[in-house]
Design an enzyme around this catalytic site. Structure first.
Site, PDB file in Angstrom:
ATOM      1  N   TYR A 163      -5.188   8.802 -12.491  1.00 16.95           N
ATOM      2  CA  TYR A 163      -4.646   9.342 -13.738  1.00 16.95           C
ATOM      3  C   TYR A 163      -4.068   8.203 -14.558  1.00 16.95           C
ATOM      4  O   TYR A 163      -3.155   7.502 -14.112  1.00 16.95           O
ATOM      5  CB  TYR A 163      -3.554  10.391 -13.474  1.00 16.95           C
TER       6      TYR A 163
ATOM      7  N   THR B 289     -20.985  50.777 -49.597  1.00 15.96           N
ATOM      8  CA  THR B 289     -21.193  49.430 -50.136  1.00 15.96           C
ATOM      9  C   THR B 289     -20.941  49.370 -51.653  1.00 15.96           C
ATOM     10  O   THR B 289     -20.441  48.359 -52.157  1.00 15.96           O
ATOM     11  CB  THR B 289     -22.617  48.946 -49.823  1.00 15.96           C
TER      12      THR B 289
ATOM     13  N   SER C 165      -5.511   0.132  -4.531  1.00 21.99           N
ATOM     14  CA  SER C 165      -5.622   1.587  -4.431  1.00 21.99           C
ATOM     15  C   SER C 165      -4.277   2.243  -4.155  1.00 21.99           C
ATOM     16  O   SER C 165      -3.362   1.615  -3.627  1.00 21.99           O
ATOM     17  CB  SER C 165      -6.582   1.952  -3.296  1.00 21.99           C
TER      18      SER C 165
ATOM     19  N   ALA D  41     -15.639  44.530 -45.067  1.00 23.60           N
ATOM     20  CA  ALA D  41     -14.544  45.473 -44.794  1.00 23.60           C
ATOM     21  C   ALA D  41     -14.811  46.342 -43.575  1.00 23.60           C
ATOM     22  O   ALA D  41     -13.914  46.999 -43.065  1.00 23.60           O
ATOM     23  CB  ALA D  41     -14.317  46.362 -46.016  1.00 23.60           C
TER      24      ALA D  41
ATOM     25  N   GLU E  26     -32.022  55.554 -48.713  1.00 24.49           N
ATOM     26  CA  GLU E  26     -31.420  55.310 -47.407  1.00 24.49           C
ATOM     27  C   GLU E  26     -32.154  56.118 -46.342  1.00 24.49           C
ATOM     28  O   GLU E  26     -32.646  57.218 -46.613  1.00 24.49           O
ATOM     29  CB  GLU E  26     -29.930  55.690 -47.432  1.00 24.49           C
TER      30      GLU E  26
ATOM     31  N   ALA F 128      -2.202  -2.665  -2.582  1.00 24.91           N
ATOM     32  CA  ALA F 128      -2.486  -1.237  -2.371  1.00 24.91           C
ATOM     33  C   ALA F 128      -1.218  -0.518  -1.937  1.00 24.91           C
ATOM     34  O   ALA F 128      -0.398  -1.060  -1.209  1.00 24.91           O
ATOM     35  CB  ALA F 128      -3.570  -1.083  -1.319  1.00 24.91           C
TER      36      ALA F 128
ATOM     37  N   ARG G 168       5.805  -2.163   0.020  1.00 21.45           N
ATOM     38  CA  ARG G 168       5.109  -1.574   1.170  1.00 21.45           C
ATOM     39  C   ARG G 168       6.031  -1.674   2.369  1.00 21.45           C
ATOM     40  O   ARG G 168       6.498  -2.755   2.693  1.00 21.45           O
ATOM     41  CB  ARG G 168       3.832  -2.396   1.415  1.00 21.45           C
TER      42      ARG G 168
ATOM     43  N   ARG H 273     -19.302  49.253 -32.971  1.00 21.23           N
ATOM     44  CA  ARG H 273     -20.139  48.938 -31.810  1.00 21.23           C
ATOM     45  C   ARG H 273     -19.851  47.580 -31.181  1.00 21.23           C
ATOM     46  O   ARG H 273     -20.404  47.252 -30.135  1.00 21.23           O
ATOM     47  CB  ARG H 273     -21.626  49.047 -32.201  1.00 21.23           C
TER      48      ARG H 273
HETATM   49  C1  UD1 Z   1     -26.964  48.996 -45.937  1.00 22.66           C
HETATM   50  C2  UD1 Z   1     -27.855  49.418 -47.085  1.00 22.66           C
HETATM   51  C3  UD1 Z   1     -29.276  49.612 -46.587  1.00 22.66           C
HETATM   52  C4  UD1 Z   1     -29.772  48.331 -45.926  1.00 22.66           C
HETATM   53  C5  UD1 Z   1     -28.803  47.874 -44.834  1.00 22.66           C
HETATM   54  C6  UD1 Z   1     -29.170  46.513 -44.355  1.00 22.66           C
HETATM   55  C7  UD1 Z   1     -26.377  50.692 -48.553  1.00 22.66           C
HETATM   56  C8  UD1 Z   1     -26.001  52.028 -49.002  1.00 22.66           C
HETATM   57  N1  UD1 Z   1     -27.341  50.645 -47.629  1.00 22.66           N
HETATM   58  O1  UD1 Z   1     -26.952  50.065 -45.006  1.00 22.66           O
HETATM   59  O2  UD1 Z   1     -30.128  49.955 -47.654  1.00 22.66           O
HETATM   60  O3  UD1 Z   1     -31.058  48.541 -45.382  1.00 22.66           O
HETATM   61  O4  UD1 Z   1     -27.465  47.799 -45.373  1.00 22.66           O
HETATM   62  O5  UD1 Z   1     -28.373  46.192 -43.244  1.00 22.66           O
HETATM   63  O6  UD1 Z   1     -25.874  49.718 -49.052  1.00 22.66           O
HETATM   64  N2  UD1 Z   1     -19.179  47.571 -46.054  1.00 22.66           N
HETATM   65  C9  UD1 Z   1     -17.949  47.402 -46.632  1.00 22.66           C
HETATM   66  N3  UD1 Z   1     -17.309  48.495 -47.137  1.00 22.66           N
HETATM   67  C10 UD1 Z   1     -17.840  49.726 -47.079  1.00 22.66           C
HETATM   68  C11 UD1 Z   1     -19.095  49.898 -46.477  1.00 22.66           C
HETATM   69  C12 UD1 Z   1     -19.758  48.788 -45.974  1.00 22.66           C
HETATM   70  O7  UD1 Z   1     -17.424  46.293 -46.702  1.00 22.66           O
HETATM   71  O8  UD1 Z   1     -17.189  50.651 -47.566  1.00 22.66           O
HETATM   72  C13 UD1 Z   1     -19.873  46.395 -45.494  1.00 22.66           C
HETATM   73  C14 UD1 Z   1     -19.968  46.519 -43.988  1.00 22.66           C
HETATM   74  O9  UD1 Z   1     -18.905  45.831 -43.363  1.00 22.66           O
HETATM   75  C15 UD1 Z   1     -21.298  45.856 -43.697  1.00 22.66           C
HETATM   76  C16 UD1 Z   1     -22.117  46.046 -44.962  1.00 22.66           C
HETATM   77  O10 UD1 Z   1     -21.190  46.371 -45.984  1.00 22.66           O
HETATM   78  O11 UD1 Z   1     -21.159  44.482 -43.501  1.00 22.66           O
HETATM   79  C17 UD1 Z   1     -23.197  47.080 -44.838  1.00 22.66           C
HETATM   80  O12 UD1 Z   1     -22.590  48.318 -44.604  1.00 22.66           O
HETATM   81  P1  UD1 Z   1     -23.232  49.410 -43.665  1.00 22.66           P
HETATM   82  O13 UD1 Z   1     -22.434  50.626 -43.735  1.00 22.66           O
HETATM   83  O14 UD1 Z   1     -23.532  48.838 -42.346  1.00 22.66           O
HETATM   84  O15 UD1 Z   1     -24.612  49.671 -44.430  1.00 22.66           O
HETATM   85  P2  UD1 Z   1     -25.913  50.222 -43.796  1.00 22.66           P
HETATM   86  O16 UD1 Z   1     -25.754  51.664 -43.520  1.00 22.66           O
HETATM   87  O17 UD1 Z   1     -26.349  49.371 -42.687  1.00 22.66           O
END
Ligand code: UD1
Ligand code: CA
Length: 456
Positions: A363, A78, A402, A9, A151, A420, A437, A14
């Site tokens: 062609y 997450t 040709s 999601a 974290e 040709a 020709r 970046r």
């Molecule tokens: C997360 C882990 C961290 C781990 C790291 C590895 C958590 C809280 N932390 O951190 O321990 O070392 O990944 O890369 O889980 N995503 C969603 N919805 C959300 C939030 C995130 O789909 O609401 C997806 C993001 O698109 C991404 C992934 O989950 O693909 C990780 O999310 P991100 O916010 O990057 O986690 P990190 O802070 O990197």
């Protein structure tokens, strides 16, 4: 029952792109597509993709009945992402959590996690990093047992010194996950619901946390920027090249090969530098591909040589052919045996039979060509009248001089010769010389104009 959640999601700020991060491509395939393939390889009973940023772009791009798409309208972490998928999961199985932006994890690395979950444990994939900044750290007790994950932003200096980090990938019996996710709180540095908090809950509830590490660090690397995407692309291409080398293919430089699909090679295939293979490409025994060729959905039979800068798209190339340099073979073309196609020749939707030669600057489109035909330089099949395409038929043993135009629909009979410079507008009879020709004239005594001197 194995149900796999793929978190996808995130916005991917970046990446500096309007495209959702998981729809950027690695080896020609969406990042998310790689993860979905891995999920299939594990034999998932259900694959749940949690999407959000970019709206319906993700479900539309991946359109596949075997996927369940769950919207996470706002991204609150997450744990919150996993929560959105819970209503779709059944309690009698195990859940494996993967990430749509972590494309290169091997199925074999994940199997032990799934096995741990099937045995009632929590399987967690961790990795030791030289530079663990930004990652969740694995906190263990004096006996080395995992206690919790902290974290980076919430960690103490002592915890930040830990090099073993969370990859985010874990597997667990689904009924436990459901209970723990319900208990998550967002009282942390980021105000998010952390999936990682379930580790401490598992420990509290007496589950064993079993950790595994991947064979290669890159299996757990995520894509957050174009630089990381480029880096993973190279790693993946390096793996593909190594597999080809192990199978006996000669790569003039394994660092200069791009396979965006599947490339299958027979024995003693040689591939020069900077070639791109897209879709499904099969190279038969002894095939040689020169530098800078692009082959897309192509089969090439044994013994054929393709010289530099040749582009082939959706075509079947027979045995012992010689193509290029600088040939362009377009969709719908089949070349039989011992066919020669030379420089600056374009062939589209045509069937060329054994031993025919089109060596220079021509062609050939919508054409059926027999065996042993020789096409002179600068020959053009005029297949398009501005509204419709028409076919040209050139029977066996024809010789085309040709600079000839064949205005289709038209047939050149067996063994005919075209002089040709002919513009052929009616069928040419078999075995005869046909030509159009204007008569050659000489103006005797004619003088070239002389440049006049300008005054002042
Ligand atoms: C997360 C882990 C961290 C781990 C790291 C590895 C958590 C809280 N932390 O951190 O321990 O070392 O990944 O890369 O889980 N995503 C969603 N919805 C959300 C939030 C995130 O789909 O609401 C997806 C993001 O698109 C991404 C992934 O989950 O693909 C990780 O999310 P991100 O916010 O990057 O986690 P990190 O802070 O990197
Ligand atoms: Ca991340």
């Amino acid at each position: 029952m194995l149900e796999i959640l793929i978190l996808a999601a995130g916005k991917g700020t970046r990446m500096r792109s309007d495209l959702p991060k998981v729809l950027h491509r690695l080896a020609g395939k969406f990042l998310l597509g790689h993860v979905v393939d891995t999920a299939h390889a594990l034999g998932a009973d259900q694959i749940c993709v949690v999407y959000g940023f970019g709206g319906e772009a993700v479900p539309q791009a991946l359109a596949d009945d075997r996927l369940t798409f769950v919207l996470q309208a706002e991204q609150h972490g997450t744990g919150h992402a996993v929560k959105q998928a819970l209503p779709r999961l059944s309690d009698d199985g195990v859940a494996l959590v993967l990430y749509g932006d972590v494309p290169l994890t091997h199925a074999g690395t994940l199997r032990p996690l799934v096995a741990a979950a099937r045995a009632g444990k929590l399987g967690l994939l961790t990795v030791d990093l030289g530079h663990p900044d930004g990652y969740g750290r694995i906190v263990r007790d004096a006996d080395g047992r995992v206690r919790r994950i902290v974290e980076h932003k919430d960690a103490t200096p002592a915890e930040r010194a830990i090099h073993e980090v969370n990859t985010g990938i874990l597997a667990v019996p689904t009924h436990h996950l459901r209970r723990w996710i319900g208990e998550l709180k967002n009282d942390n540095a980021q105000g998010e619901y952390y999936l990682t908090d379930v580790i401490a809950m598992a420990v509290r509830d007496g589950l064993v946390v079993e950790t595994h590490q991947p064979a290669h660090e890159w299996e757990v690397l995520g894509v957050n920027s174009k630089a990381q995407l480029a880096e993973l692309e190279r790693i993946h291409q390096g793996e593909v090249a190594r597999t080809l080398l192990d199978a006996g293919v000669t790569l003039m430089d394994p660092a200069r090969l791009d396979v965006r699909g599947t490339l299958t090679c027979g024995r003693d295939v040689v591939i020069d530098v900077n070639c791109v293979f897209e879709g499904r490409v099969e190279l038969g025994e002894g095939v040689q591909v020169g530098a800078n060729c692009v082959l897309r959905n192509v089969t090439v039979a044994a013994g054929t040589r393709i010289d530099a800068f040749t582009l082939i798209d959706d075509a079947a190339i027979g045995e012992a052919n010689r193509l290029g340099p600088f040939s362009r073979i377009r969709p719908g073309t089949t070349l039989a045996r011992d066919v020669h196609v030379g420089n600056f020749v374009e062939i589209k939707n045509s069937q060329i039979d054994d031993g025919s030669k089109i060596n220079h600057l021509s062609y050939v489109g919508d054409t059926s060509m027999g065996s042993r035909v020789n096409i002179g330089a600068g020959t053009i099949t005029c297949n398009y009248d501005g509204a419709n395409k028409h076919r040209t038929v050139i029977e066996d043993d024809v010789f085309v001089g040709s600079d000839t135009q064949l205005v289709a629909p038209i047939t050149v009979g067996k063994g005919a010769t075209l002089g040709a410079g002919t513009t052929l507008t009616r069928d040419a009879p078999a075995g005869e010389l046909t030509l159009s020709r204007p008569k050659q004239v000489t103006v005797t005594g004619w003088k070239r104009p002389v440049k006049q001197k300008k005054e002042s």
